[in-house]
Design an enzyme around this catalytic site. Structure first.
Site, PDB file in Angstrom:
ATOM      1  N   LYS A 103       0.819  -1.224   0.000  1.00 57.65           N
ATOM      2  CA  LYS A 103       0.000   0.000   0.000  1.00 57.65           C
ATOM      3  C   LYS A 103       0.854   1.276   0.000  1.00 57.65           C
ATOM      4  O   LYS A 103       0.436   2.298  -0.537  1.00 57.65           O
ATOM      5  CB  LYS A 103      -0.931   0.016   1.213  1.00 57.65           C
ATOM      6  CG  LYS A 103      -2.128  -0.908   1.074  1.00 57.65           C
ATOM      7  CD  LYS A 103      -3.046  -0.767   2.283  1.00 57.65           C
ATOM      8  CE  LYS A 103      -4.393  -1.411   2.024  1.00 57.65           C
ATOM      9  NZ  LYS A 103      -5.355  -1.165   3.091  1.00 57.65           N
ATOM     10  N   ASP A 157     -10.196   3.217   1.594  1.00 56.89           N
ATOM     11  CA  ASP A 157     -10.499   2.727   2.950  1.00 56.89           C
ATOM     12  C   ASP A 157     -11.169   3.821   3.775  1.00 56.89           C
ATOM     13  O   ASP A 157     -12.003   3.539   4.644  1.00 56.89           O
ATOM     14  CB  ASP A 157      -9.208   2.284   3.667  1.00 56.89           C
ATOM     15  CG  ASP A 157      -8.734   0.911   3.214  1.00 56.89           C
ATOM     16  OD1 ASP A 157      -9.554   0.145   2.661  1.00 56.89           O
ATOM     17  OD2 ASP A 157      -7.541   0.607   3.395  1.00 56.89           O
TER      18      ASP A 157
HETATM   19  P1  NAP Z   1      -1.353  -3.448  10.703  1.00 51.79           P
HETATM   20  O1  NAP Z   1      -0.872  -2.340   9.847  1.00 51.79           O
HETATM   21  O2  NAP Z   1      -0.528  -4.665  10.916  1.00 51.79           O
HETATM   22  O3  NAP Z   1      -1.684  -2.793  12.156  1.00 51.79           O
HETATM   23  C1  NAP Z   1      -2.191  -3.563  13.218  1.00 51.79           C
HETATM   24  C2  NAP Z   1      -2.113  -2.753  14.514  1.00 51.79           C
HETATM   25  O4  NAP Z   1      -2.624  -3.575  15.570  1.00 51.79           O
HETATM   26  C3  NAP Z   1      -0.686  -2.364  14.910  1.00 51.79           C
HETATM   27  O5  NAP Z   1      -0.701  -1.161  15.629  1.00 51.79           O
HETATM   28  C4  NAP Z   1      -0.318  -3.542  15.820  1.00 51.79           C
HETATM   29  O6  NAP Z   1       0.726  -3.256  16.719  1.00 51.79           O
HETATM   30  C5  NAP Z   1      -1.613  -3.716  16.574  1.00 51.79           C
HETATM   31  N1  NAP Z   1      -1.697  -5.015  17.205  1.00 51.79           N
HETATM   32  C6  NAP Z   1      -1.533  -6.245  16.613  1.00 51.79           C
HETATM   33  N2  NAP Z   1      -1.678  -7.217  17.543  1.00 51.79           N
HETATM   34  C7  NAP Z   1      -1.918  -6.581  18.722  1.00 51.79           C
HETATM   35  C8  NAP Z   1      -2.154  -7.046  20.041  1.00 51.79           C
HETATM   36  N3  NAP Z   1      -2.156  -8.359  20.350  1.00 51.79           N
HETATM   37  N4  NAP Z   1      -2.387  -6.130  21.027  1.00 51.79           N
HETATM   38  C9  NAP Z   1      -2.377  -4.821  20.740  1.00 51.79           C
HETATM   39  N5  NAP Z   1      -2.157  -4.306  19.504  1.00 51.79           N
HETATM   40  C10 NAP Z   1      -1.940  -5.196  18.509  1.00 51.79           C
HETATM   41  O7  NAP Z   1      -2.759  -3.988  10.195  1.00 51.79           O
HETATM   42  P2  NAP Z   1      -3.920  -3.111   9.531  1.00 51.79           P
HETATM   43  O8  NAP Z   1      -3.813  -3.197   8.057  1.00 51.79           O
HETATM   44  O9  NAP Z   1      -3.938  -1.796  10.188  1.00 51.79           O
HETATM   45  O10 NAP Z   1      -5.225  -3.977   9.922  1.00 51.79           O
HETATM   46  C11 NAP Z   1      -5.720  -3.986  11.239  1.00 51.79           C
HETATM   47  C12 NAP Z   1      -7.031  -4.768  11.299  1.00 51.79           C
HETATM   48  O11 NAP Z   1      -8.027  -4.092  10.527  1.00 51.79           O
HETATM   49  C13 NAP Z   1      -6.943  -6.178  10.710  1.00 51.79           C
HETATM   50  O12 NAP Z   1      -7.757  -7.026  11.468  1.00 51.79           O
HETATM   51  C14 NAP Z   1      -7.504  -6.014   9.315  1.00 51.79           C
HETATM   52  O13 NAP Z   1      -8.063  -7.207   8.816  1.00 51.79           O
HETATM   53  C15 NAP Z   1      -8.596  -4.983   9.575  1.00 51.79           C
HETATM   54  N6  NAP Z   1      -8.943  -4.226   8.366  1.00 51.79           N
HETATM   55  C16 NAP Z   1     -10.226  -4.314   7.933  1.00 51.79           C
HETATM   56  C17 NAP Z   1     -10.612  -3.606   6.804  1.00 51.79           C
HETATM   57  C18 NAP Z   1     -12.035  -3.707   6.318  1.00 51.79           C
HETATM   58  O14 NAP Z   1     -12.307  -3.319   5.181  1.00 51.79           O
HETATM   59  N7  NAP Z   1     -12.949  -4.162   7.136  1.00 51.79           N
HETATM   60  C19 NAP Z   1      -9.680  -2.796   6.126  1.00 51.79           C
HETATM   61  C20 NAP Z   1      -8.367  -2.717   6.626  1.00 51.79           C
HETATM   62  C21 NAP Z   1      -8.018  -3.451   7.758  1.00 51.79           C
HETATM   63  P3  NAP Z   1       2.203  -3.833  16.381  1.00 51.79           P
HETATM   64  O15 NAP Z   1       2.685  -3.056  15.205  1.00 51.79           O
HETATM   65  O16 NAP Z   1       2.931  -3.598  17.646  1.00 51.79           O
HETATM   66  O17 NAP Z   1       2.027  -5.296  16.054  1.00 51.79           O
END
Ligand code: NAP
Length: 312
Positions: A101, A137
């Site tokens: 991205k 998004d």
């Molecule tokens: P990302 O860039 O990997 O970010 C994930 C965030 O969550 C980071 O800040 C990470 O911290 C934190 N995190 C992960 N495990 C954790 C835990 N056990 N406790 C506390 N914090 C934790 O992922 P993303 O792209 O932002 O996606 C995040 C979520 O949103 C996913 O579930 C994804 O499927 C969902 N999403 C949904 C849509 C939709 O259209 N519905 C669109 C985009 C994303 P660290 O960096 O320290 O690991």
């Protein structure tokens, strides 16, 4: 739970108007790929879990468009070749997902203000001289929240997580929902601090630890932008007793449909939203850019739910 309502989406007049399917009218009933079928592609790594092909191909079929949507896993080093290759093939557009991205912005000839602000894009459409990058998004996230605008405006918002999705969420809330402030609760303060620095020009962004109960209790809107809850067991909050009936709780996760966080919020009378409306909303915004048409939301949602039911 509520989903986006596309009933008021007017078709856009664009030069990218679709052609009707060459074999639709030959009386043979064959609705297949032909030599004139155009391509839309998802690039990411991995992509095997993605619902986007199901959603978009159902929408193309519903509107009898001669387009096909495919998903391809592309390694980071190969991204420039893939992007150039799609242009050369005359592809109508693309979606881009993790881990590309950010990198894709440097390969597009133009980017929308949203994509530039977030430093990330999920959609490419053909421009005059190359790919135009956008980040749908933001629009997708906002879709199911429009009916809650009054509840959020002037009140605090809590966002759990500080990754890519959290960035889109914080920007969307600041841009469109006029919150009192947004607090980002993250396990890595440095990641949240950077988000606050990058988006601070758009409003009041604060940073707190994951276990800051007051930031959650006092928020009108709580957004889970971590993957915690995908296993159906864990919750990203230190406790659930601070949830109450004035909260809107929005979990970006759509598999499972109801995470433990949403289950707890619902049982305490809160309004809940899962990640499916956002997924469909970002798809709708991308679709409009590629086709110039309103997105057939009901068909796409049915296809997504069917696929979710099949794969769990
Ligand atoms: P990302 O860039 O990997 O970010 C994930 C965030 O969550 C980071 O800040 C990470 O911290 C934190 N995190 C992960 N495990 C954790 C835990 N056990 N406790 C506390 N914090 C934790 O992922 P993303 O792209 O932002 O996606 C995040 C979520 O949103 C996913 O579930 C994804 O499927 C969902 N999403 C949904 C849509 C939709 O259209 N519905 C669109 C985009 C994303 P660290 O960096 O320290 O690991």
């Amino acid at each position: 739970m509520r989903g986006p309502d596309a009933s008021d989406e007017a078709p856009l007049a664009t030069s990218a108007a679709p052609r009707s399917h060459a074999l639709m009218s030959d009386g043979l009933g064959y609705r297949g790929i032909t030599a004139s079928t155009e391509l839309v592609v998802l690039l990411g790594d991995p992509v095997g879990h993605s619902l986007s092909p199901v959603i978009h191909n159902a929408a193309f079929a519903e509107q009898a468009l001669d387009l096909v949507y495919l998903a391809h896993a592309v390694a980071s080093g190969a991204l420039p070749h893939a992007i150039d290759g799609l242009w050369a093939l005359g592809a109508r557009g693309a979606n881009v997902t993790i881990p590309h991205k950010r990198a894709v912005l440097g390969l597009a000839s133009e980017a929308t203000e949203t994509a530039r602000t977030l430093g990330a894009a999920n959609t490419l459409r053909r421009g005059d001289d190359g790919w135009v990058a956008d980040n749908t998004d933001v629009e997708g996230f906002l879709d199911p929240l429009r009916i809650h605008r009054q509840r959020v405006s002037g009140h605090p918002v809590a966002v759990l997580g500080a990754g890519g999705a959290a960035r889109a969420v914080v920007y969307a809330v600041l841009r469109d929902l006029s919150p009192a402030h947004v607090t980002v609760l993250a396990r890595r303060p440095d990641q949240a601090d950077q988000l606050a620095v990058d988006l601070g020009a758009h409003g009041d962004v604060r940073v707190a630890a994951m276990d800051d109960r007051e930031a959650v209790r006092s928020a009108a809107l709580i957004v889970n932008a971590t993957p915690v809850g995908m296993d159906g067991n864990a919750t990203p909050l230190a406790g659930l007793s601070m949830l109450h009936d004035r909260h809107v709780v929005y979990d970006l996760i759509y598999r499972p449909a109801q995470t433990p966080l949403l289950k707890a919020a619902e049982s305490r009378g809160a309004e809940t939203i899962n990640g499916l409306p956002m997924l469909l909303g970002q798809a709708a915004a991308s679709y409009r850019q590629w086709t110039g048409l309103a997105f057939p939301l009901a068909t796409a949602r049915r296809a997504a739910l069917h696929a979710l039911g099949r794969h769990g």
